[in-house]
Design an enzyme around this catalytic site. Sequence first.
Site, PDB file in Angstrom:
ATOM      1  N   TYR A  32       0.821  -1.208   0.000  1.00  0.00           N
ATOM      2  CA  TYR A  32       0.000   0.000   0.000  1.00  0.00           C
ATOM      3  C   TYR A  32       0.859   1.264   0.000  1.00  0.00           C
ATOM      4  O   TYR A  32       0.485   2.274  -0.587  1.00  0.00           O
ATOM      5  CB  TYR A  32      -0.910   0.013   1.235  1.00  0.00           C
ATOM      6  CG  TYR A  32      -2.191  -0.773   1.050  1.00  0.00           C
ATOM      7  CD1 TYR A  32      -3.349  -0.151   0.612  1.00  0.00           C
ATOM      8  CD2 TYR A  32      -2.227  -2.136   1.310  1.00  0.00           C
ATOM      9  CE1 TYR A  32      -4.525  -0.867   0.437  1.00  0.00           C
ATOM     10  CE2 TYR A  32      -3.400  -2.865   1.142  1.00  0.00           C
ATOM     11  CZ  TYR A  32      -4.545  -2.221   0.703  1.00  0.00           C
ATOM     12  OH  TYR A  32      -5.697  -2.941   0.526  1.00  0.00           O
ATOM     13  N   TYR A  57       3.731   5.155  -2.907  1.00  0.00           N
ATOM     14  CA  TYR A  57       3.869   6.514  -2.386  1.00  0.00           C
ATOM     15  C   TYR A  57       5.330   6.829  -2.065  1.00  0.00           C
ATOM     16  O   TYR A  57       5.778   7.954  -2.242  1.00  0.00           O
ATOM     17  CB  TYR A  57       2.982   6.695  -1.156  1.00  0.00           C
ATOM     18  CG  TYR A  57       1.517   6.570  -1.471  1.00  0.00           C
ATOM     19  CD1 TYR A  57       0.824   7.614  -2.065  1.00  0.00           C
ATOM     20  CD2 TYR A  57       0.829   5.382  -1.216  1.00  0.00           C
ATOM     21  CE1 TYR A  57      -0.521   7.497  -2.380  1.00  0.00           C
ATOM     22  CE2 TYR A  57      -0.515   5.248  -1.524  1.00  0.00           C
ATOM     23  CZ  TYR A  57      -1.187   6.311  -2.112  1.00  0.00           C
ATOM     24  OH  TYR A  57      -2.506   6.179  -2.430  1.00  0.00           O
TER      25      TYR A  57
END
Length: 519
Positions: free
Chosen positions: A357, A361
């Site tokens: 996840y 990023y």
Amino acid sequence: MKPISFSQVDWDDKAFVQQRLCCFPPEIQRLLLREYFARPTKFERNTFLRLTTEQLADKLSVPFQQLELNLSEDDLRAKAKHLAKSVFALRRQYLDDEFSLEPVRCFIRQQGIIPTEGYSLAGEMGRYCDHKWWLRKLRKSQRRNIETVLHHLNQVNKRTSLYCSKLTLQARIRQKAYQHEYLSNTFAVNNLGQRFSLLELSQKGVADPKIRKGELMLRARGFEELAQDSGHEAAFLTITCPSKYHRSYSKSGDINPKWQGFTPLDGQAYLNNLWQLIRAKLSRLNIRFYGFRVAEPQHDGTPHWHLLLFAEKHLYQPMIEVMRDYAMREDSDESGADKHRFTEVKIDPAKGSSTGYIAKYISKNIDGSDLDTGLYGEDPQEAAARVDAWAACWGIRQFQQLGGCSVTVWRELRRLKDITGLSDKPKAIIEAADKGDWKTFTVQMGGVFCERKAQVFKPYYEYSVDQTTGEIKSSLYCESELIRALKGVVTVGRELITRIFEWRIELQQATSFHLEFCE
């Protein structure tokens, strides 16, 4: 670039228009002139320019009369020397520096700069009288003020310039070019006569993007493995700012009428304050967690946070409820707040990795590698360069570990060569660090919830000593400000030195670049 032409301005308005625009860089002058001529009447044009420049001045660090955003690097250097001399002159008007301190601080604030407090009297005054100190501050102030103006003019959005303005991106690229040349031509020589360029040394540590990204991913994976072994729950959370912090709409890039003049720095301050309240509440409830926080910009530069957090199962839901409660306290009734202000994804290990996840990023905010496209369809490497320029301009820390063991100790143990005489537990910790096993390292150090002072190893600092004279080194500004440097780690009263070399710096040749962007 062509010079600015005021030939189309009415003759009786020309002095007013030039006076209002001369303090801005040419690119901003052109933007304002274009908007100026878009108004149909003389009255509307001049009213627009007067009100816009007044609104801009209210958001900047100096009054409009003192605004000089068009200064070149040479101009900034000259101004820095002048201001340093002005502080000297101001000090001479008083019998003692104790009496001159507040007037000097007031003078510094008038230049749009925050005084550097927290030092000794001599150290603080030494900084104010140093033109290099002034130059760093002036560069930073100018860059932020320019970005603030362009942000106000809605020149930072998905349609015009993603994450940061073109001027800020160009300045960051020039700074990196300067840094690369400086590091290539500056050498460090140790006491054994070994000689390396600073560029070579920087590529061996976390200053190198690939190494920094790899270490972040390794630590995230270690936390995930530890959470699985401990039966802890994992969540991927996103916290955003209220609508009034956003300059433009995310879909169209058009001006957001709810915007209240806030800059990205104001948005980060809001998130920081919110996080302080959340942490204080969780601490009172004895709710512990660990993980990572990533701060990144939305298309118009407004920051938002992503958090990968792990917590004990019975404390997971209370933690989420506290975070949601605080995130929704401001402007909770506005449209879309319930959907976007605070989002939670509870991670099921059977369906996917928690590290997965956060991986994109981390990559997006470092170098953009391993990504096919950005969030808005942009080239991911260009997007990463823009995010880097955004973070440097506003001074925003992109990555932060929350909880867990000291990463400083981790890095120092990976440098350690001599482990003779240590017991089995310290050796196991050193072996885990050397192998890149963050999970075992954390467990052996005392566990993920162990307080720093109770962990097996702690960072060790000592005063820097000049090997030639034997004197303790002091700062450039004050002899009483002694320099302490990281030397290694300490455990059970035993100091283990990891930094065994003494280095001196040699500049091979003068560089041709000016440093135009100071973090």
